[in-house]
Motif scaffolding. Sequence first.
Motif: not given
Length: 117
Positions: A94-117
């Motif tokens: 997941x990607x996120x953005x952080x603003x220290x000035x307002x101590x706020x996080x914004x998040x994306x929905x995420x993307x699945x990564x699968x690594x097979x052996x």
Amino acid sequence: QVQLVESGGGLVHAGGSLRLSCLASGSSIEIYTMAWSRQAPGKQRESVATITRGGSTWTLDSVRGRFTISRDNAKNLVTLQMNSLSPDDTAVYSCYAYSPHVDTYYWGQGTQVIVSS
């Protein structure tokens, strides 16, 4: 506010590479610290890479030298280049953005990564 949408996840064999993208809208990302986190099944979420407004980066020890975070403020885009992937890298990223000035996080929905052996 900023809205974040990730893309680029998928299934890859061990040793392979993926490039994740995080496209922002609603606000310019230039005022935010941007970052990627991941959460593997049954594990806590962990940040894997961050990049400040000034371009300073940090990466998690376990991915250092394999993962690279970058940002393009003009395109409102943050990317995570992941090389030499291993099954241990399997997670929802997941990607996120952080603003220290307002101590706020914004998040994306995420993307699945699968690594097979």
